[in-house]
Design an enzyme around this catalytic site. Sequence first.
Site, PDB file in Angstrom:
ATOM      1  N   SER A   1      29.050  23.501  44.182  1.00 45.81           N
ATOM      2  CA  SER A   1      29.986  23.603  43.664  1.00 45.81           C
ATOM      3  C   SER A   1      30.379  24.340  42.107  1.00 45.81           C
ATOM      4  O   SER A   1      30.463  23.941  40.962  1.00 45.81           O
ATOM      5  CB  SER A   1      30.536  21.863  43.571  1.00 45.81           C
ATOM      6  OG  SER A   1      32.433  22.084  43.303  1.00 45.81           O
TER       7      SER A   1
ATOM      8  N   LYS B   1      30.364  26.322  47.298  1.00 44.52           N
ATOM      9  CA  LYS B   1      32.290  25.510  47.756  1.00 44.52           C
ATOM     10  C   LYS B   1      32.759  25.650  46.384  1.00 44.52           C
ATOM     11  O   LYS B   1      32.568  26.089  45.340  1.00 44.52           O
ATOM     12  CB  LYS B   1      32.037  24.156  47.161  1.00 44.52           C
ATOM     13  CG  LYS B   1      33.242  22.682  46.959  1.00 44.52           C
ATOM     14  CD  LYS B   1      32.487  21.883  46.933  1.00 44.52           C
ATOM     15  CE  LYS B   1      33.241  20.694  45.848  1.00 44.52           C
ATOM     16  NZ  LYS B   1      33.425  18.901  46.619  1.00 44.52           N
TER      17      LYS B   1
ATOM     18  N   LYS C   1      36.473  25.208  43.991  1.00 41.88           N
ATOM     19  CA  LYS C   1      37.487  24.110  43.686  1.00 41.88           C
ATOM     20  C   LYS C   1      38.410  25.193  44.003  1.00 41.88           C
ATOM     21  O   LYS C   1      38.770  26.897  43.110  1.00 41.88           O
ATOM     22  CB  LYS C   1      37.389  23.852  42.184  1.00 41.88           C
ATOM     23  CG  LYS C   1      36.162  23.215  42.024  1.00 41.88           C
ATOM     24  CD  LYS C   1      36.368  21.619  43.039  1.00 41.88           C
ATOM     25  CE  LYS C   1      35.511  20.524  42.319  1.00 41.88           C
ATOM     26  NZ  LYS C   1      35.248  19.190  43.025  1.00 41.88           N
TER      27      LYS C   1
ATOM     28  N   ASP D   1      37.756  23.157  47.822  1.00 44.77           N
ATOM     29  CA  ASP D   1      38.137  22.031  47.756  1.00 44.77           C
ATOM     30  C   ASP D   1      38.949  21.088  46.344  1.00 44.77           C
ATOM     31  O   ASP D   1      38.952  22.422  45.564  1.00 44.77           O
ATOM     32  CB  ASP D   1      36.772  20.799  46.583  1.00 44.77           C
ATOM     33  CG  ASP D   1      36.830  20.112  46.830  1.00 44.77           C
ATOM     34  OD1 ASP D   1      37.648  19.193  46.404  1.00 44.77           O
ATOM     35  OD2 ASP D   1      36.091  18.969  45.664  1.00 44.77           O
TER      36      ASP D   1
ATOM     37  N   GLU E   1      38.098  20.661  51.852  1.00 43.56           N
ATOM     38  CA  GLU E   1      38.360  19.482  51.230  1.00 43.56           C
ATOM     39  C   GLU E   1      39.743  18.696  50.972  1.00 43.56           C
ATOM     40  O   GLU E   1      40.201  19.128  49.872  1.00 43.56           O
ATOM     41  CB  GLU E   1      36.971  19.453  50.490  1.00 43.56           C
ATOM     42  CG  GLU E   1      36.398  17.976  49.908  1.00 43.56           C
ATOM     43  CD  GLU E   1      35.367  18.016  48.753  1.00 43.56           C
ATOM     44  OE1 GLU E   1      34.369  19.164  48.663  1.00 43.56           O
ATOM     45  OE2 GLU E   1      35.051  16.827  48.172  1.00 43.56           O
TER      46      GLU E   1
ATOM     47  N   ASP F   1      37.498  13.874  51.255  1.00 41.44           N
ATOM     48  CA  ASP F   1      36.386  12.363  50.510  1.00 41.44           C
ATOM     49  C   ASP F   1      37.904  11.934  49.288  1.00 41.44           C
ATOM     50  O   ASP F   1      36.964  10.772  49.978  1.00 41.44           O
ATOM     51  CB  ASP F   1      36.823  14.289  48.864  1.00 41.44           C
ATOM     52  CG  ASP F   1      35.917  13.493  47.623  1.00 41.44           C
ATOM     53  OD1 ASP F   1      35.138  12.605  47.351  1.00 41.44           O
ATOM     54  OD2 ASP F   1      35.435  14.452  46.592  1.00 41.44           O
TER      55      ASP F   1
ATOM     56  N   LYS G   1      30.521   9.792  49.094  1.00 42.63           N
ATOM     57  CA  LYS G   1      29.935   9.604  47.894  1.00 42.63           C
ATOM     58  C   LYS G   1      29.862   8.321  47.782  1.00 42.63           C
ATOM     59  O   LYS G   1      30.659   7.182  47.860  1.00 42.63           O
ATOM     60  CB  LYS G   1      30.352  10.266  46.556  1.00 42.63           C
ATOM     61  CG  LYS G   1      30.754  10.725  46.944  1.00 42.63           C
ATOM     62  CD  LYS G   1      32.185  11.931  46.055  1.00 42.63           C
ATOM     63  CE  LYS G   1      32.231  13.631  45.691  1.00 42.63           C
ATOM     64  NZ  LYS G   1      33.693  14.090  44.739  1.00 42.63           N
TER      65      LYS G   1
ATOM     66  N   GLY H   1      29.142  15.363  44.955  1.00 43.67           N
ATOM     67  CA  GLY H   1      28.939  14.984  43.745  1.00 43.67           C
ATOM     68  C   GLY H   1      29.568  14.591  42.721  1.00 43.67           C
ATOM     69  O   GLY H   1      30.177  14.846  42.870  1.00 43.67           O
TER      70      GLY H   1
HETATM   71  O1  SMG Z   1      27.836  17.220  40.913  1.00 41.73           O
HETATM   72  O2  SMG Z   1      28.010  18.764  41.490  1.00 41.73           O
HETATM   73  C1  SMG Z   1      28.561  18.098  41.616  1.00 41.73           C
HETATM   74  C2  SMG Z   1      30.177  18.051  41.474  1.00 41.73           C
HETATM   75  C3  SMG Z   1      30.613  17.679  42.706  1.00 41.73           C
HETATM   76  O3  SMG Z   1      32.987  19.356  42.776  1.00 41.73           O
HETATM   77  C4  SMG Z   1      32.288  18.592  42.555  1.00 41.73           C
HETATM   78  N1  SMG Z   1      32.577  16.902  42.552  1.00 41.73           N
HETATM   79  O4  SMG Z   1      35.655  16.324  44.172  1.00 41.73           O
HETATM   80  O5  SMG Z   1      33.167  16.771  44.974  1.00 41.73           O
HETATM   81  C5  SMG Z   1      34.236  16.728  44.058  1.00 41.73           C
HETATM   82  C6  SMG Z   1      33.822  16.766  42.438  1.00 41.73           C
HETATM   83  C7  SMG Z   1      34.502  15.275  41.666  1.00 41.73           C
HETATM   84  C8  SMG Z   1      34.053  15.784  40.408  1.00 41.73           C
HETATM   85  S1  SMG Z   1      35.175  16.842  39.902  1.00 41.73           S
HETATM   86  C9  SMG Z   1      34.767  16.448  38.037  1.00 41.73           C
HETATM   87 MG    MG Z   2      35.971  16.435  46.307  1.00 45.18          MG
END
Ligand code: SMG
Ligand code: MG
Length: 373
Positions: free
Chosen positions: A135, A161, A163, A189, A214, A239, A263, A291
């Site tokens: 991510s 992925k 953001k 995402d 996402e 999510d 998750k 994650g």
């Molecule tokens: O654990 O690699 C990881 C983070 C993956 O983008 C990630 N998580 O919305 O999926 C999500 C985010 C939530 C945590 S962002 C601080």
């Molecule tokens: Mg997410």
Amino acid sequence: MRLTGIELRRVRMPLVAPFRTSFATMTGRDVLLVRAVTADAEGWGECVAMADPLYSSEYVEAAAEVLRRYLVPALAARPPVDAVGVGEVLRPYKGHRMAKAALETAVLDAELRAAGRAFARELGATRDRVPCGVSVGIMDSIPQLLDAVEGYLEQGYLRIKLKIEPGWDVAPVRAVRERFGDDVLLQVDANTAYTVGDAPRLAALDPFGLLLIEQPLDEEDLLGHVELSHRVRTPICLDESIVSARAAADAIRLGACRVVNIKPGRVGGYLEARRIHDVCVANGVPVWCGGMLETGLGRAANLALAALPGCTLPGDTSASDRYFRTDLTAPFVLRDGHLPVPDAPGIGVTPDPAVLAAVTTATEWLPLSPGTD
Ligand code: SMG
Ligand code: MG
């Protein structure tokens, strides 16, 4: 199984690089660890609640408080015979799924270690390694983003992925496609940053062949996601909205999503996560393991989930060095884009005592049997 007590431990782990999402920029993780001690073994659960209630309503101080005030005393009052009974004992307390998940995982780990059984096998994992994605946070500029993506692709990550947020969506996706081609598995995402009125903007992502978008809209806006799915070709993945197996079944039935991110922390634990997996498989909906910037302890358990047969897309289960210079456990190292699924008893890993001591900021012992410490 006789629980002697529960330890709440706070650790502070700096991230190797700041991680920016549509809701915050994180430079470190303030993690709550739960250690369950029984007569025969001890087990670990990592609470994925963040420092502030920005990803969801939970946050780490509240998780610690609900554990010490309600959840651990509930186990003292009605000791569960095994980890499957933990959820039943905690059921009267609404919400607080991340806190519940950490407690259930710690008890499950202790139980499985005592029995010499591996978590992955118990959960139903069918693979011994899993394909990994990464991510990538929002950056200050496109060149900076391209450098980051290039680095991850060189390391072997099998899916990227990005953001996104309004103003950082079409341009970064286009730039990554132009530079790295159409073969890269790519998804985005939004962490709830859009409204259904942004449908045209999100539809502008359609030409780029993304695996999924996402959580574009608010976590409670299931009907908005249904409408969006009629206006955007890219599959919608949920999510934040998927807090239980029931929520997953409802979202699928309504047509709010075609893919689900699981998750375990968000849904109250690995047993509920497994039920969500099963609901999705029954409906032909692909799932993948999300994650929450976990340490090696949480990552180990997530890899077991990611090895279930319905997890057909690469997850956000990245290697230790994606997050931390020094992980709490032996580092998880990427090989050919995969991480190994631990097969030792319980979650299969333990914290390094010296590292753990160095990053611990507080500990608290909650006895469950009288006269123990
Ligand atoms: O654990 O690699 C990881 C983070 C993956 O983008 C990630 N998580 O919305 O999926 C999500 C985010 C939530 C945590 S962002 C601080
Ligand atoms: Mg997410």
